[in-house]
Write an enzyme that holds these catalytic residues in place. Sequence first.
Site, PDB file in Angstrom:
ATOM      1  N   GLU A 736     100.956  98.064  70.684  1.00  0.00           N
ATOM      2  CA  GLU A 736     100.526  96.662  70.778  1.00  0.00           C
ATOM      3  C   GLU A 736      99.119  96.551  70.233  1.00  0.00           C
ATOM      4  OE1 GLU A 736     102.499  94.248  71.484  1.00  0.00           O
ATOM      5  OE2 GLU A 736     104.124  95.642  71.921  1.00  0.00           O
ATOM      6  N   CYS A 770      92.948  90.112  73.493  1.00  0.00           N
ATOM      7  CA  CYS A 770      93.784  90.176  72.306  1.00  0.00           C
ATOM      8  C   CYS A 770      94.398  88.809  72.036  1.00  0.00           C
ATOM      9  CB  CYS A 770      94.875  91.211  72.497  1.00  0.00           C
ATOM     10  SG  CYS A 770      95.615  91.100  74.114  1.00  0.00           S
TER      11      CYS A 770
HETATM   12  P1  NAD Z   1      90.772 100.819  70.167  1.00  0.00           P
HETATM   13  O1  NAD Z   1      91.904 100.842  69.230  1.00  0.00           O
HETATM   14  O2  NAD Z   1      89.441 101.140  69.644  1.00  0.00           O
HETATM   15  O3  NAD Z   1      91.055 101.850  71.338  1.00  0.00           O
HETATM   16  C1  NAD Z   1      92.248 101.843  72.083  1.00  0.00           C
HETATM   17  C2  NAD Z   1      92.479 103.207  72.671  1.00  0.00           C
HETATM   18  O4  NAD Z   1      92.793 104.102  71.619  1.00  0.00           O
HETATM   19  C3  NAD Z   1      91.290 103.803  73.382  1.00  0.00           C
HETATM   20  O5  NAD Z   1      91.718 104.443  74.540  1.00  0.00           O
HETATM   21  C4  NAD Z   1      90.760 104.798  72.369  1.00  0.00           C
HETATM   22  O6  NAD Z   1      90.085 105.866  72.972  1.00  0.00           O
HETATM   23  C5  NAD Z   1      92.038 105.291  71.736  1.00  0.00           C
HETATM   24  N1  NAD Z   1      91.915 105.888  70.419  1.00  0.00           N
HETATM   25  C6  NAD Z   1      90.970 105.667  69.489  1.00  0.00           C
HETATM   26  N2  NAD Z   1      91.218 106.387  68.381  1.00  0.00           N
HETATM   27  C7  NAD Z   1      92.349 107.077  68.612  1.00  0.00           C
HETATM   28  C8  NAD Z   1      93.137 107.980  67.834  1.00  0.00           C
HETATM   29  N3  NAD Z   1      92.816 108.302  66.594  1.00  0.00           N
HETATM   30  N4  NAD Z   1      94.250 108.479  68.381  1.00  0.00           N
HETATM   31  C9  NAD Z   1      94.611 108.138  69.625  1.00  0.00           C
HETATM   32  N5  NAD Z   1      93.913 107.318  70.404  1.00  0.00           N
HETATM   33  C10 NAD Z   1      92.792 106.757  69.903  1.00  0.00           C
HETATM   34  O7  NAD Z   1      90.803  99.401  70.874  1.00  0.00           O
HETATM   35  P2  NAD Z   1      89.852  98.816  71.978  1.00  0.00           P
HETATM   36  O8  NAD Z   1      88.550  98.490  71.361  1.00  0.00           O
HETATM   37  O9  NAD Z   1      89.844  99.661  73.206  1.00  0.00           O
HETATM   38  O10 NAD Z   1      90.627  97.477  72.371  1.00  0.00           O
HETATM   39  C11 NAD Z   1      90.518  96.331  71.637  1.00  0.00           C
HETATM   40  C12 NAD Z   1      91.709  96.147  70.737  1.00  0.00           C
HETATM   41  O11 NAD Z   1      92.910  96.166  71.497  1.00  0.00           O
HETATM   42  C13 NAD Z   1      91.722  94.826  70.041  1.00  0.00           C
HETATM   43  O12 NAD Z   1      92.136  95.024  68.716  1.00  0.00           O
HETATM   44  C14 NAD Z   1      92.760  94.019  70.805  1.00  0.00           C
HETATM   45  O13 NAD Z   1      93.338  92.987  70.087  1.00  0.00           O
HETATM   46  C15 NAD Z   1      93.733  95.080  71.165  1.00  0.00           C
HETATM   47  N6  NAD Z   1      94.533  94.682  72.301  1.00  0.00           N
HETATM   48  C16 NAD Z   1      95.848  94.369  72.079  1.00  0.00           C
HETATM   49  C17 NAD Z   1      96.643  93.960  73.127  1.00  0.00           C
HETATM   50  C18 NAD Z   1      98.083  93.590  72.939  1.00  0.00           C
HETATM   51  O14 NAD Z   1      98.808  93.506  73.908  1.00  0.00           O
HETATM   52  N7  NAD Z   1      98.536  93.376  71.729  1.00  0.00           N
HETATM   53  C19 NAD Z   1      96.108  93.901  74.418  1.00  0.00           C
HETATM   54  C20 NAD Z   1      94.780  94.262  74.594  1.00  0.00           C
HETATM   55  C21 NAD Z   1      94.007  94.667  73.533  1.00  0.00           C
END
Ligand code: NAD
Length: 976
Positions: A736, A770
């Site tokens: 997501e 999001c």
């Molecule tokens: P992010 O993608 O930076 O991080 C998300 C998670 O991924 C964190 O736990 C991070 O440590 C991990 N991560 C980072 N790099 C990784 C890799 N290479 N491999 C595996 N894991 C990795 O996002 P964020 O800043 O924590 O959250 C904000 C984002 O999330 C926004 O883009 C928002 O739109 C999205 N979001 C989407 C939904 C939805 O339901 N569609 C809900 C909430 C947030």
Amino acid sequence: MNTAPGQSIQKKGREIFARMKGATPRLFSRKNLMGRVLDWSMRQEALKIQLFRLIDVLPVLADPRALAEHVDDYLAHAASSTILRLCLAAGLKLPALLAFAARQGVRQMAGNFILAPDSAAAIPKLRQMREHFLTFTADILGETVLSEKEAAQYQQRYLGLIEALADASQSWPDIEQLDSDGRGSIPKVNVSVKISALYSQIQPAAPEDAIQHLSERLRPILKLAKERGVFINFDMEHHGLKDLTLELFKRMLGEPDASAHLGIAVQAYLRDAARDLRELIQWASQHHRRVTVRLVKGAYWDTETILARQRDWPVPVFGHKNETDASYEELASMMLENPETIECAFATHNVRSMAACIARAEALSRHPRSYEIQMLYGMAEPIKQALIQMGHRVREYCPIGEILPGMSYLVRRLLENTSNEGFLRATFGEAVPVEELLADPRERQSMKSMVLPEPPFRNEPHTDFTRAEMRGRMERALQTVRKQLGGSYPLLIGEREVRPGRVQSSINPAKPSEVVGVVSQGGVKEADAAIAEAKAAFPRWSRMDAGTRAAILERTAELIRAARFELAALEGFETGKTWSEADADVAEAIDFCRYYAGEMRRISSSVYEVPGELNIHHYTARGIAVIIAPWNFPLAILCGMTAAALVAGNCAIMKPSAQSAVIGARLARLFREAGVPPGAIQFLSGPGSSVGAYMVEHPDVAVIAFTGSKEVGLRIWEAAGRTKPGQLQLKKVICEMGGKNAIIVDADADLDEAVPAIVASAFGYQGQKCSAASRLIVLQPVYERVLERLVEAASSLRVGPPDDPANSVGPVIDSAAFDRIRASIEAAKGYARMAFSGTAPEGAYFIGPTIFCDVPADSALAQEEIFGPVLAVIRARDLDEALKIANGTEFALTGGFFSRSPRNIERVKREFEVGNLYINRGITGALVARHPFGGGRMSGGGTKAGGRDYLLNFLVPRVVTENLMRRGFVSGPEES
Ligand code: NAD
């Protein structure tokens, strides 16, 4: 409490009816348009709703074609009256004529209830009323106040009204019946003030802040009223404002400059009304004050009932009309029995109610003008005349203002006059016999209490912070959590607490020097250990009966509920959430546990039987699930993905976001406390790019449940697709990602509703949801007005630390986000016009709400997710273009549409390509089960968290077919 004896009430009531001599109020006379409208609508409920909705939108429809379309959409199917149908058919052929007639019609209807557009036009009418022995209270109609500018304008209008009426009243001759109350003379000028119009930022959790701001706005009004001898009444609006209004009233009464002539409304339909009145009487007696109480029944019954039911809060109003009527009589008695503290104003159109008040006053030997009767302008003239003849002081509530802002008042009056349970309809519309009209409400059967369907899933109610008790709990939780700040949080691997020596501090974004917690950081070694533990635990956990796992989740929900306020407080410190945002996140975590528990029970197995063969369709767990979560819903998303994995029988390794790892650590412990075995739930915080990526690729990991940015999501999607040596199954990725969510505002939208919803959707949690609105697409005809009101509303938002509940915008999550968002803003200045840039406190990661307008639809600002309080406003020629722009991004997560055009709403439902579409409401705040959440395209895999299909992602379906025949013999039901 005594009420008047039945006989004397009957006698009084009959006297009033006799004096009315069968006269009909202007409103109900079928000779005029209003009477016909009421007549049609009373005969047909479906038409009534459509007609009133149409009336509500008519004044904003400037284009005759648009008006004809609305008339067609609203009425073509609902109208059964032949005359109406013929008029419609003719009108649709001649839109310009129809537009003219409709506008005239609405003006005429509004004229029934609205005294005048301004005070200058009102004054001669008021004078005339007085000549007919009717006095008044003047009220200013207006749009919902969305900004401090609008609130300040309201204050000025009240000041202007008081001056103008006070000046005019100098020349009004004294009229004993109107201007004295048996004790002495009373003010000739009486003004009713809507409290909510004086401050735009009333936060339920911050009544003191509201009182302070409201007092500042009220002081000049009350001072002027004192100087000019004008009476001021505090009107009562929604229940959520009631305690605040009462407290404000008492405080203002205590101020030396306040007018001596102050009153407040009490609503009899509220279950709290008797207690509130008793407390007011006690207070007045302790402070040796005498206050006027206007007793009303209450005008927002439907809204109060529906909103309370939607939120699963106790319904604050009585369920039946007769209970309200009975409450009214009891409250009236209480008021009359306390003449030293209460001056009585009985506001009602119900002859039985007023007869009860008058009879009780007589029984207590009260002077007939020691109390007054109030009724609304434009209604129930024969009753008013009867009471005037009987020597009473009758006061009309007279709204002053323009038609457009007065529409909600007009529609409320229309509903009131045509309500099935309304006294006026019964008396003048249906000629119900007098005995019935005068029946004791305690003995009367009341028809309707709103019957609302029971929802299939009951969401955890959000906390009602208007309640002092709830605010107290939150404040205590903040104190408790503050003492725990700086604690250290190890990894949880199997039975062990692991401290590998690497740590990361999680800091408070509102105060970067404050460390919320120090969290151990896992690496490859710890990831391998966790995966090995999970592998060992999997057979037992996955084969456990699904019901047992569901029960463990329900226990988790209980534990979260018990720690609810502390978890919310922790979210405030670690992720900068305001009280209500944090509370909603915790409630959602509870919902996820309970909902997925129920879903697992529902789907766990199904049987398909044919003679001699048994087929069992069931599911098995996939294996080891790595949960990779974002920080923006720090508890709910992590909890939801983990709960789903667990209840399905997978072993979960939680990798929270670094920015919210302390909350993650708390959650992992709650799962364990509830009974999830250590190997089935492990806590492994660490850098996403190393430990996260490592686990994604690990051959023993079967499921990756990810929520986060598009960049990371796509990397995970790709990595998981590459099969590793030794890997035994296809990895399932639940992915997501982000959004670039748009709200479209149609030319006929109700801006009183749209603008606050846009503000909340764009700037709630600093735009870091999001689902947040980051694009606003406005149709040309309303573009300037929307932008103007939006900028004013955004400029009124309070930016500051979220532990102070008066602030509605907190900090962005960290310094990297702060720099990134500021860089996007700087870049956007090169190609879009900055319409507003809010100020914000220095020294932390605060960014004020920012609005760009005339933004090109293909620019970075309109295409890339910024994830901060930045809104791009885009102009659209028409709905075709608006939809094209809305659909013109790679994302498809949430979207919104504000409109009162049925055909446009239907079209947008079909054509706006998003996972969650919201019509005429904000676009954030999805609730589990009610709004399963998630998008398509580059926003995600369409898995819909909190929906009926979600668990299937964590499961492998299996079918077991068993042949039950043994040598031609099948065991089955005995033949009878
Ligand atoms: P992010 O993608 O930076 O991080 C998300 C998670 O991924 C964190 O736990 C991070 O440590 C991990 N991560 C980072 N790099 C990784 C890799 N290479 N491999 C595996 N894991 C990795 O996002 P964020 O800043 O924590 O959250 C904000 C984002 O999330 C926004 O883009 C928002 O739109 C999205 N979001 C989407 C939904 C939805 O339901 N569609 C809900 C909430 C947030």
